[in-house]
Enzyme design. Structure first.
Site, PDB file in Angstrom:
ATOM      1  N   ASP A 149     -39.993  -1.862 -33.798  1.00  0.00           N
ATOM      2  CA  ASP A 149     -39.004  -2.308 -34.781  1.00  0.00           C
ATOM      3  C   ASP A 149     -39.308  -1.643 -36.114  1.00  0.00           C
ATOM      4  O   ASP A 149     -40.481  -1.417 -36.451  1.00  0.00           O
ATOM      5  CB  ASP A 149     -39.027  -3.827 -34.940  1.00  0.00           C
ATOM      6  CG  ASP A 149     -38.585  -4.552 -33.679  1.00  0.00           C
ATOM      7  OD1 ASP A 149     -37.662  -4.059 -33.015  1.00  0.00           O
ATOM      8  OD2 ASP A 149     -39.170  -5.602 -33.363  1.00  0.00           O
ATOM      9  N   ASP A 183     -31.450  -3.565 -31.067  1.00  0.00           N
ATOM     10  CA  ASP A 183     -31.144  -4.947 -31.459  1.00  0.00           C
ATOM     11  C   ASP A 183     -29.789  -5.025 -32.157  1.00  0.00           C
ATOM     12  O   ASP A 183     -29.018  -5.975 -31.947  1.00  0.00           O
ATOM     13  CB  ASP A 183     -32.223  -5.482 -32.404  1.00  0.00           C
ATOM     14  CG  ASP A 183     -33.584  -5.568 -31.748  1.00  0.00           C
ATOM     15  OD1 ASP A 183     -33.634  -5.756 -30.524  1.00  0.00           O
ATOM     16  OD2 ASP A 183     -34.592  -5.438 -32.461  1.00  0.00           O
TER      17      ASP A 183
END
Length: 235
Positions: A149, A183
């Site tokens: 991320d 995401d």
């Protein structure tokens, strides 16, 4: 035609997702952060579990390694189910809202499962160093990778005034999650299903569906001439 458009959407999302992750993994140390704007940073973290870093070992009496393996296997099954749903939608000529939404969800899920499956095998660790691609001393092996991320939008990052009861002096951040392109694709797909629910799940008009299918088949079957739409002239 529906299949081609779907493949393009999935491919572009996967390409952008994996390029961004590999770049961050090979240029940043874990928890390193670079400010792009005051409200946007590239902050490298790794998620070993599910959403919000949740681990199965935090819920079930199993080891962290076993929980990671079970989570990866569950994701594979889920992706298989989403993939079949998407194929069935294409086959039945579902409307654009539903096809695009499920395409985004599928692409995002595949993007994150790539990390879980292979990143532990092809990278070494990022703690105190920049990871090496295709490293011999991999950090986890197959099925034990961590999701990369990096997108962080601290639109508000401040401290509560001391006079506020209960939270005075504590740090306050609005929109604190760090996420990735996969995401974003999943969230966008889910958002489309929620916002355009009635349109996405509306029953297709059989006549309209047949017309669209016939037009698509005609376009694919049309021969390519020297000039589109004109018959070849005899010499």
């Amino acid at each position: 035609m529906y299949l081609r458009k779907t493949l393009i959407i999935v491919f572009l999302i996967l390409l952008a997702d994996q390029i961004s992750k590999i770049y961050v993994k090979t240029h940043f140390q874990l928890e390193e952060s670079v400010e792009v704007f005051s409200w946007f940073r590239i902050s490298f973290i790794e998620n070993p579990g599910a959403a919000w870093g949740t681990k199965l070992s935090d819920i079930l009496p199993i080891s962290e390694r076993t929980g990671k393996l079970l989570l990866t296997l569950f994701r594979l099954v889920a992706i298989g189910g989403i993939g079949y749903w998407l194929w069935d939608l294409i086959r039945k000529g579902a409307n654009n809202y539903l096809r695009v939404a499920v395409s985004l969800i599928f692409a995002g899920a595949v993007g994150n499962i790539i990390d879980s499956l292979f990143y532990g095998l092809i990278f070494n660790h990022s703690v105190g160093q920049v990871a090496t691609f295709m490293a011999e001393d991999n950090y986890g092996g197959l099925f034990y990778g961590k999701v990369v991320d990096m997108l962080y939008f601290p639109m508000v990052d401040t401290t509560w005034p001391d006079w506020v009861p209960g939270v005075g002096g504590n740090r306050f951040r609005f929109f604190a999650p760090v996420f990735n392109i996969a995401d974003t694709a999943i969230s966008t797909g889910v958002g489309i299903l929620l916002v355009f629910n009635k349109r996405a799940f509306a029953k297709p008009d059989p006549a309209e569906t047949q017309t669209e299918t016939a037009m698509a088949q005609a376009q694919e079957a049309a021969p390519e001439g020297p000039e589109s739409g004109e018959a070849a002239k005899p010499e």
